[in-house]
Design a protein around this motif. Structure first.
Motif, PDB file in Angstrom:
ATOM      1  N   PHE A 127       0.836  -1.203   0.000  1.00 12.78           N
ATOM      2  CA  PHE A 127       0.000   0.000   0.000  1.00 12.78           C
ATOM      3  C   PHE A 127       0.874   1.257   0.000  1.00 12.78           C
ATOM      4  O   PHE A 127       0.586   2.222  -0.705  1.00 12.78           O
ATOM      5  CB  PHE A 127      -0.963   0.020   1.191  1.00 12.78           C
ATOM      6  CG  PHE A 127      -2.214  -0.788   0.990  1.00 12.78           C
ATOM      7  CD1 PHE A 127      -3.004  -0.612  -0.135  1.00 12.78           C
ATOM      8  CD2 PHE A 127      -2.615  -1.730   1.933  1.00 12.78           C
ATOM      9  CE1 PHE A 127      -4.172  -1.352  -0.325  1.00 12.78           C
ATOM     10  CE2 PHE A 127      -3.773  -2.474   1.754  1.00 12.78           C
ATOM     11  CZ  PHE A 127      -4.548  -2.293   0.624  1.00 12.78           C
ATOM     12  N   LYS A 128       1.959   1.246   0.782  1.00 13.85           N
ATOM     13  CA  LYS A 128       2.858   2.405   0.788  1.00 13.85           C
ATOM     14  C   LYS A 128       3.502   2.588  -0.586  1.00 13.85           C
ATOM     15  O   LYS A 128       3.566   3.701  -1.116  1.00 13.85           O
ATOM     16  CB  LYS A 128       3.932   2.293   1.854  1.00 13.85           C
ATOM     17  CG  LYS A 128       4.819   3.554   1.862  1.00 13.85           C
ATOM     18  CD  LYS A 128       6.010   3.434   2.761  1.00 13.85           C
ATOM     19  CE  LYS A 128       6.854   4.695   2.731  1.00 13.85           C
ATOM     20  NZ  LYS A 128       7.357   5.061   1.418  1.00 13.85           N
ATOM     21  N   GLN A 151      -3.001   5.914   3.510  1.00 13.98           N
ATOM     22  CA  GLN A 151      -3.855   5.728   4.688  1.00 13.98           C
ATOM     23  C   GLN A 151      -3.992   4.242   5.015  1.00 13.98           C
ATOM     24  O   GLN A 151      -3.925   3.850   6.174  1.00 13.98           O
ATOM     25  CB  GLN A 151      -5.225   6.357   4.431  1.00 13.98           C
ATOM     26  CG  GLN A 151      -5.999   6.647   5.675  1.00 13.98           C
ATOM     27  CD  GLN A 151      -7.128   7.625   5.426  1.00 13.98           C
ATOM     28  OE1 GLN A 151      -7.131   8.363   4.455  1.00 13.98           O
ATOM     29  NE2 GLN A 151      -8.089   7.626   6.313  1.00 13.98           N
ATOM     30  N   LYS A 152      -4.146   3.409   3.990  1.00 11.14           N
ATOM     31  CA  LYS A 152      -4.257   1.962   4.218  1.00 11.14           C
ATOM     32  C   LYS A 152      -2.949   1.376   4.758  1.00 11.14           C
ATOM     33  O   LYS A 152      -2.957   0.337   5.398  1.00 11.14           O
ATOM     34  CB  LYS A 152      -4.675   1.252   2.929  1.00 11.14           C
ATOM     35  CG  LYS A 152      -6.141   1.443   2.578  1.00 11.14           C
ATOM     36  CD  LYS A 152      -6.508   0.665   1.338  1.00 11.14           C
ATOM     37  CE  LYS A 152      -7.988   0.656   1.113  1.00 11.14           C
ATOM     38  NZ  LYS A 152      -8.730  -0.233   2.007  1.00 11.14           N
ATOM     39  N   ALA A 153      -1.836   2.079   4.484  1.00 13.51           N
ATOM     40  CA  ALA A 153      -0.533   1.652   5.010  1.00 13.51           C
ATOM     41  C   ALA A 153      -0.241   2.258   6.375  1.00 13.51           C
ATOM     42  O   ALA A 153       0.844   2.055   6.925  1.00 13.51           O
ATOM     43  CB  ALA A 153       0.562   2.033   4.019  1.00 13.51           C
ATOM     44  N   ASP A 154      -1.196   3.007   6.923  1.00 13.50           N
ATOM     45  CA  ASP A 154      -1.025   3.727   8.195  1.00 13.50           C
ATOM     46  C   ASP A 154       0.095   4.766   8.103  1.00 13.50           C
ATOM     47  O   ASP A 154       0.754   5.074   9.100  1.00 13.50           O
ATOM     48  CB  ASP A 154      -0.751   2.762   9.361  1.00 13.50           C
ATOM     49  CG  ASP A 154      -1.936   1.855   9.641  1.00 13.50           C
ATOM     50  OD1 ASP A 154      -3.091   2.273   9.388  1.00 13.50           O
ATOM     51  OD2 ASP A 154      -1.709   0.718  10.106  1.00 13.50           O
ATOM     52  N   TYR A 210       0.060   8.155   7.772  1.00 15.61           N
ATOM     53  CA  TYR A 210      -0.800   9.336   7.799  1.00 15.61           C
ATOM     54  C   TYR A 210      -0.057  10.622   7.435  1.00 15.61           C
ATOM     55  O   TYR A 210      -0.627  11.512   6.804  1.00 15.61           O
ATOM     56  CB  TYR A 210      -1.493   9.456   9.157  1.00 15.61           C
ATOM     57  CG  TYR A 210      -2.388   8.268   9.425  1.00 15.61           C
ATOM     58  CD1 TYR A 210      -3.603   8.140   8.769  1.00 15.61           C
ATOM     59  CD2 TYR A 210      -1.994   7.256  10.293  1.00 15.61           C
ATOM     60  CE1 TYR A 210      -4.416   7.028   8.979  1.00 15.61           C
ATOM     61  CE2 TYR A 210      -2.803   6.147  10.511  1.00 15.61           C
ATOM     62  CZ  TYR A 210      -4.005   6.040   9.849  1.00 15.61           C
ATOM     63  OH  TYR A 210      -4.803   4.941  10.037  1.00 15.61           O
ATOM     64  N   ALA A 211       1.209  10.703   7.799  1.00 20.57           N
ATOM     65  CA  ALA A 211       1.987  11.907   7.458  1.00 20.57           C
ATOM     66  C   ALA A 211       2.161  12.029   5.939  1.00 20.57           C
ATOM     67  O   ALA A 211       2.220  13.135   5.414  1.00 20.57           O
ATOM     68  CB  ALA A 211       3.344  11.870   8.149  1.00 20.57           C
ATOM     69  N   LEU A 212       2.252  10.899   5.269  1.00 19.48           N
ATOM     70  CA  LEU A 212       2.344  10.920   3.803  1.00 19.48           C
ATOM     71  C   LEU A 212       0.976  11.119   3.166  1.00 19.48           C
ATOM     72  O   LEU A 212       0.863  11.708   2.080  1.00 19.48           O
ATOM     73  CB  LEU A 212       2.973   9.622   3.297  1.00 19.48           C
ATOM     74  CG  LEU A 212       4.428   9.373   3.688  1.00 19.48           C
ATOM     75  CD1 LEU A 212       4.858   7.965   3.290  1.00 19.48           C
ATOM     76  CD2 LEU A 212       5.338  10.414   3.054  1.00 19.48           C
ATOM     77  N   ALA A 213      -0.066  10.623   3.818  1.00 19.52           N
ATOM     78  CA  ALA A 213      -1.423  10.735   3.273  1.00 19.52           C
ATOM     79  C   ALA A 213      -1.928  12.179   3.289  1.00 19.52           C
ATOM     80  O   ALA A 213      -2.584  12.625   2.338  1.00 19.52           O
ATOM     81  CB  ALA A 213      -2.381   9.841   4.058  1.00 19.52           C
ATOM     82  N   GLU A 214      -1.601  12.903   4.362  1.00 22.40           N
ATOM     83  CA  GLU A 214      -2.162  14.249   4.522  1.00 22.40           C
ATOM     84  C   GLU A 214      -1.928  15.170   3.319  1.00 22.40           C
ATOM     85  O   GLU A 214      -2.884  15.756   2.796  1.00 22.40           O
ATOM     86  CB  GLU A 214      -1.622  14.903   5.796  1.00 22.40           C
ATOM     87  CG  GLU A 214      -2.185  16.302   6.004  1.00 22.40           C
ATOM     88  CD  GLU A 214      -1.554  17.029   7.187  1.00 22.40           C
ATOM     89  OE1 GLU A 214      -1.706  18.264   7.221  1.00 22.40           O
ATOM     90  OE2 GLU A 214      -0.915  16.384   8.046  1.00 22.40           O
ATOM     91  N   PRO A 215      -0.685  15.334   2.816  1.00 20.65           N
ATOM     92  CA  PRO A 215      -0.515  16.253   1.679  1.00 20.65           C
ATOM     93  C   PRO A 215      -1.220  15.766   0.405  1.00 20.65           C
ATOM     94  O   PRO A 215      -1.636  16.585  -0.422  1.00 20.65           O
ATOM     95  CB  PRO A 215       1.005  16.318   1.475  1.00 20.65           C
ATOM     96  CG  PRO A 215       1.571  15.181   2.232  1.00 20.65           C
ATOM     97  CD  PRO A 215       0.597  14.818   3.300  1.00 20.65           C
ATOM     98  N   GLN A 216      -1.388  14.462   0.296  1.00 21.13           N
ATOM     99  CA  GLN A 216      -2.098  13.942  -0.876  1.00 21.13           C
ATOM    100  C   GLN A 216      -3.588  14.276  -0.793  1.00 21.13           C
ATOM    101  O   GLN A 216      -4.204  14.677  -1.782  1.00 21.13           O
ATOM    102  CB  GLN A 216      -1.876  12.428  -1.013  1.00 21.13           C
ATOM    103  CG  GLN A 216      -0.423  12.042  -1.237  1.00 21.13           C
ATOM    104  CD  GLN A 216       0.169  12.655  -2.486  1.00 21.13           C
ATOM    105  OE1 GLN A 216      -0.478  12.775  -3.516  1.00 21.13           O
ATOM    106  NE2 GLN A 216       1.432  13.067  -2.397  1.00 21.13           N
TER     107      GLN A 216
END
Length: 199
Positions: free
Chosen positions: A135-136, A164-167, A169-175
């Motif tokens: 997922f990451k 997000q599925k990879a937990d 969250y810091a990478l998910a936020e800007p996306q």
């Protein structure tokens, strides 16, 4: 329905006749680029991407740098990799897309294909560590595709979802923020952004 079935059968017969004629033509004029371009295209139209690749590769040996053969080969390689995803041969698809991306790193379609293969493999896996890793990696590939196509909101959306599925969250936020910026008011992106911020 019956009409579609009849049309498909007719198309198959015509493709088979065209293939037979083009193979005969290629025997009369070996390494003739226009014949090989057309033959490769006919195989591709039938979904026989492996044979089409061989034909295009042989054509490029005879006519190095031929732009139509090069474009045809590029297309059938991508189609073959997508076919592997459709057939749920995810490991092969990931490996194949990784090779394609290495050869053409600025092609957003290839990054998107790699992301799709990784996301599909993660979704089908039962092993938590490999799922999170895939997922990451899918998020990374979607993010790369988004950087190459910065006006498409689906790409950062899919990157955010993958992270997000990879937990991550810091990478998910800007996306998620990028997805919302490209498509303001998208309830799914707004909800996912709020959920990410809550983590």
């Amino acid at each position: 329905d019956d009409a579609d079935k009849t049309l498909k059968e007719e198309a198959t017969k015509k493709y088979q006749a065209a293939t037979k004629s083009l193979v005969a033509g290629s025997l009369l004029r070996p390494n003739h680029p226009p014949t090989l371009r057309t033959l490769g295209s006919v195989y591709a139209f039938q979904g026989d991407y492996r044979t089409a690749m061989v034909v295009f590769e042989n054509g490029l040996k005879a006519a190095p740098g031929d732009s139509a053969l090069t474009a045809g080969l590029k297309n059938v390689r991508t189609n073959y990799a997508n076919q592997l995803i459709d057939e749920k041969r995810f490991d092969e698809a990931v490996k194949y897309f990784q090779e394609l991306v290495k050869a053409d790193p600025n092609n957003a379609d290839l990054w998107l294909g790699l992301a799709s293969a990784l996301f599909s493999r993660a979704s089908s896996s039962q092993e938590l560590p490999s799922r999170k890793g895939d997922f990451k990696a899918a998020g990374d590939a979607y993010a790369k595709a988004a950087s190459l196509r910065p006006t498409e909101s689906d790409l950062p959306f899919n990157a955010g979802l993958s992270y997000q599925k990879a937990d991550e969250y810091a990478l998910a936020e800007p996306q998620w923020r990028a997805a919302v910026a490209l498509k303001p008011g998208d309830p799914d992106a707004l909800s996912a952004l709020a959920e990410t911020l809550a983590e």
